[in-house]
Scaffold this motif. Structure first.
Motif, mmCIF file in Angstrom:
data_model
loop_
_atom_site.group_PDB
_atom_site.id
_atom_site.type_symbol
_atom_site.label_atom_id
_atom_site.label_comp_id
_atom_site.label_asym_id
_atom_site.label_seq_id
_atom_site.Cartn_x
_atom_site.Cartn_y
_atom_site.Cartn_z
ATOM 1 N N TYR A 51 0.821 -1.208 0.000
ATOM 2 C CA TYR A 51 0.000 0.000 0.000
ATOM 3 C C TYR A 51 0.861 1.267 0.000
ATOM 4 N N LEU A 54 -0.727 4.589 -0.227
ATOM 5 C CA LEU A 54 -1.371 5.244 0.921
ATOM 6 C C LEU A 54 -0.373 6.008 1.793
ATOM 7 N N GLY B 388 -6.076 -7.710 -2.721
ATOM 8 C CA GLY B 388 -5.882 -7.828 -1.280
ATOM 9 C C GLY B 388 -7.211 -8.102 -0.601
ATOM 10 N N PRO B 389 -7.189 -8.801 0.550
ATOM 11 C CA PRO B 389 -8.435 -9.015 1.283
ATOM 12 C C PRO B 389 -9.000 -7.665 1.741
ATOM 13 N N LYS B 392 -7.819 -6.224 5.026
ATOM 14 C CA LYS B 392 -6.455 -5.696 5.014
ATOM 15 C C LYS B 392 -6.454 -4.267 4.475
ATOM 16 N N THR B 393 -7.200 -4.064 3.407
ATOM 17 C CA THR B 393 -7.262 -2.726 2.809
ATOM 18 C C THR B 393 -7.836 -1.725 3.806
ATOM 19 N N MET B 396 -5.273 -1.029 6.560
ATOM 20 C CA MET B 396 -4.144 -0.239 6.069
ATOM 21 C C MET B 396 -4.532 1.233 5.896
ATOM 22 N N LYS B 397 -5.772 1.448 5.443
ATOM 23 C CA LYS B 397 -6.236 2.831 5.297
ATOM 24 C C LYS B 397 -6.310 3.505 6.663
#
Lengths: 244, 458
Positions: A51, A54, B388-389, B392-393, B396-397
């Motif tokens: 990520y 992000l 991605g699952p 998880k996203t 992570m955000k």
């Protein structure tokens, strides 16, 4: 020489003694050190998890904290490597500048300050865990895979410490298995790697395990404590500032 | 589009349930890695050899079309029939057609990871063709109906006792036999009969030489030669990246291959095939199967330099502790983890995460593939493409939101430390994967920032 001290988030929160030792060490060798108060995280936990897109907010915050210093120094090979390779930002000129001015603590001491003596004493048997990102990423030490002359910046510094006995490991640069979020997403392999890494140190009768990355040490410490071991972990800055 | 990406992790949990076996697997492969270290240390110009190989391969990647056309012309002139296959299905159909044309229902096959990648054995078996793998390790896993767990040592996950049991069941050897001499002799007799009775033999290709139209097959058992020399039809299956420009380049690669793979100076057999013997047919099937797509991805094209030595697997601390089958792909380990997402991103989205990014793989690689950097880059591609699952996203955000804000970060830190200090049970439980085998760090009363403000700030 104005040095900006970069203390990674988990060191700030869980290992302030490592940050204090780093600050004291840098001041002891004559640096004018400043700790920018609004710093948070380098963004590596997100980036290594896929990520990186992000991490813009972390990047911009990092740039606004650390723009303008002669050097930025951090007691973490892994976070330093992340900044060196992946820091970009709204102010790309400042980000580029920072990428070229950031140093991990031991490389700063050996390569920039060229330290050749230290007033430190540590009368114990010590095992050095060569953390991968520092070693293979920042080239803090020669890697066992290459056919090339050996060197090690952390060892060079540990050799300056009075009464310290550095032991040789069977696998001198095997990964400990921390790996950021890997330590939870791949818990089985991560813990097994950590146990094997600890066992190598214990086989050689160490009193302490040291290294340049607190993340690896935190992982190894968790395993040592679960096994009720007396062996402790200490970041290299704590040993380089140790006196009796 | 969202799907769990934890297949490798789950397989690794299973593998790690038997810790003595993990130890044995790890030590066996580490032994090979150290043997490799000793072998390469005897070559003072080792790093220059790697660089030379890497540059030859760069040249190959940039001139793929011309070199393949040159190879085809020269191979045809030598009397070799050249076939082109766009994907695994075409590859399988071409080989099936050649077997049918020869009027055969049985084939002997030496090691070819390409045929594993294309699932050739399954395809031929379904079409009534019996295939016997002649590489000893491959024969063992074939009897057990398992895929190879390693590209150079296909049965490295098995002990002598496992092999004894397998041979007892399939070859009628004594129950409980573990003597390597005895077991090898049984395999030898069984394979000798196979070699003598098969009209069609398939081999892989380690290096195809554009300049000469010939190809080289490397084995330690001579099984490729036995099959190919005794058969009326020799089929060689080759991924198109196996091409090298000139015969003189072989010296570079043959020196690198076996040393990197097993620590041997060279493979016991490095067999050069240039033309069919009188009365024999020789075919080569050149396969794309996603390779041109990978060649077109600037970040990942270097993966096509791979010469399949498996040094990255032997050195990989994760591979050693999770086993080849956990990678659910024909090519396991670090290199497999950058090749597999090209074949199927959805199926293989977990593999680039089966690494600590320690970088050892990139440094042992004899052709200098930037494996760990490609693992990092695949992670970015896969998560951005939505593989991605969802959980998880979301996390992570949330993490990014907290960590990019100094105020939220400090608040979260304070709360987190407080929870750990005063209500450790909230994290010290079985739902926390960290806590499963490790203690939590001891939370201090104040952060470094607090200390700094209290002690250093005027």
């Amino acid at each position: 020489m104005k040095v900006g001290l970069f203390i990674p988030c988990y060191i700030d929160q869980f290992y302030p003694k490592v940050a204090i030792a780093t600050l004291k060490l840098l001041e002891k060798v004559g640096c004018d050190v400043d700790y920018p108060l609004q710093q948070t995280c380098c963004g590596q936990p997100m980036a290594n998890s896929g990520y990186e897109h992000l991490t813009g907010g972390c990047n911009d915050n990092f740039v606004s904290n650390f723009a303008g210093y002669d050097y930025i120094v951090s007691p973490s090979g892994s976070c330093t490597l992340h900044i060196k390779h992946h820091l970009h930002g709204t102010n790309e000129t400042a980000a580029t500048e920072i990428r070229s001015r950031i140093y991990e603590l031991t490389e700063f001491l050996t390569d920039v300050l060229k330290i050749s003596s230290l007033e430190a004493t540590f009368p114990y048997k010590v095992g050095l865990h060569q953390s991968c990102h520092g070693q293979r990423g920042l080239h803090l030490a020669q890697m066992s895979e290459l056919v090339a002359p050996p060197y090690s910046k952390p060892v060079q510094l540990l050799n300056l410490v009075k009464d310290l006995e550095l032991i040789q490991l069977d696998r001198r640069d095997e990964c400990c298995g921390f790996g950021g979020t890997f330590c939870v997403t791949e818990e089985a392999v991560s813990a097994k790697m950590g146990k094997d890494r600890v066992a190598d140190h214990l086989r050689h009768g160490v009193h302490y395990i040291t290294g340049v990355d607190v993340s690896c040490l935190m992982h190894l410490e968790g395993i040592l404590k679960r096994a009720n071991s007396n062996v402790q972990v200490k970041h290299i800055a704590e040993i380089l500032t140790a006196t009796i | 589009m969202n799907q769990p990406t934890l297949d490798h992790a789950h397989a690794a949990i299973e593998f790690n349930k038997n810790e003595p076996r993990v130890n044995w697997h790890d030590e066996t492969l580490w032994f090979v890695r150290t043997k490799r270290d000793r072998a390469v240390a005897q070559i003072p110009e080792w790093e220059q050899l790697r660089e030379a190989a890497s540059q030859i391969k760069n040249h190959v990647l940039s001139n793929m079309h011309d070199l393949l056309v040159q190879f085809e012309e020269n191979a045809k002139r030598n009397g070799i029939t050249v076939h082109w296959a766009a994907d695994g299905a075409e590859h399988n159909a071409i080989i099936h057609g050649l077997i049918q044309k020869a009027g055969a229902t049985r084939m002997v096959k030496s090691k070819s990871m390409l045929t594993e990648e294309c699932h050739l054995n399954d395809y031929l078996t379904k079409h009534g063709i019996e295939v016997i793998d002649s590489d000893l390790g491959e024969r063992i896993v074939q009897m057990r109906k398992e895929p190879p767990s390693h590209i150079v040592m296909p049965a490295i996950h098995l002990t002598k006792a496992d092999v004894g049991d397998t041979f007892h069941e399939h070859l009628g050897t004594e129950k409980g036999a573990t003597d390597p001499q005895y077991l090898t002799e049984a395999a030898r007799q069984h394979l000798r009969d196979t070699f003598l009775t098969r009209k069609v033999a398939l081999t892989g290709v380690n290096f195809a030489i554009a300049e000469t139209g010939g190809f080289v097959v490397c084995t330690n058992e001579g099984n490729a030669d036995m099959g190919a020399h005794l058969a009326d039809v020799h089929i060689a299956a080759m991924g198109f990246e196996k091409i090298i420009p000139r015969a003189e380049h072989l010296g570079v690669f043959l020196r690198l291959l076996a040393r990197s793979a097993t620590g041997q100076p060279i493979t016991t057999f490095s067999s050069h095939f240039h033309k069919p013997r009188p009365g024999q047919e020789m075919h080569i099937v050149i396969v794309d199967n996603g390779r041109s797509r990978q060649l077109g991805r600037p970040d990942f094209r270097n993966s096509l330099k791979c010469i399949r030595c498996a040094a990255c697997m032997n050195t990989c601390p994760v591979y050693r502790r999770s086993g080849g089958h956990s990678y659910h792909s024909a090519v396991a380990g670090p290199i497999g983890s950058i090749l597999a997402p090209n074949l199927d991103m959805k199926q293989n989205a977990d593999l680039p995460f089966a690494s600590t990014l320690c970088g050892s793989c990139s440094n042992v690689c004899p052709v200098k593939i930037d494996i760990h950097d490609q693992l990092y880059k695949w992670r970015q591609v896969l998560m951005q493409e939505g593989y991605g699952p969802a959980a998880k996203t979301v996390s992570m955000k949330a993490m990014a939101t907290v960590l990019e804000s100094p105020r939220l970060y400090r608040m979260a830190g304070k709360v987190g430390r407080g929870v750990l200090r005063f209500a450790p049970v909230t994290v010290e439980n079985r739902f926390n994967p960290w806590y499963n085998q490790r203690e939590m760090p001891e939370p201090p009363a104040e952060s470094f920032r607090d200390w700094y403000i209290n002690n250093k700030k005027a």
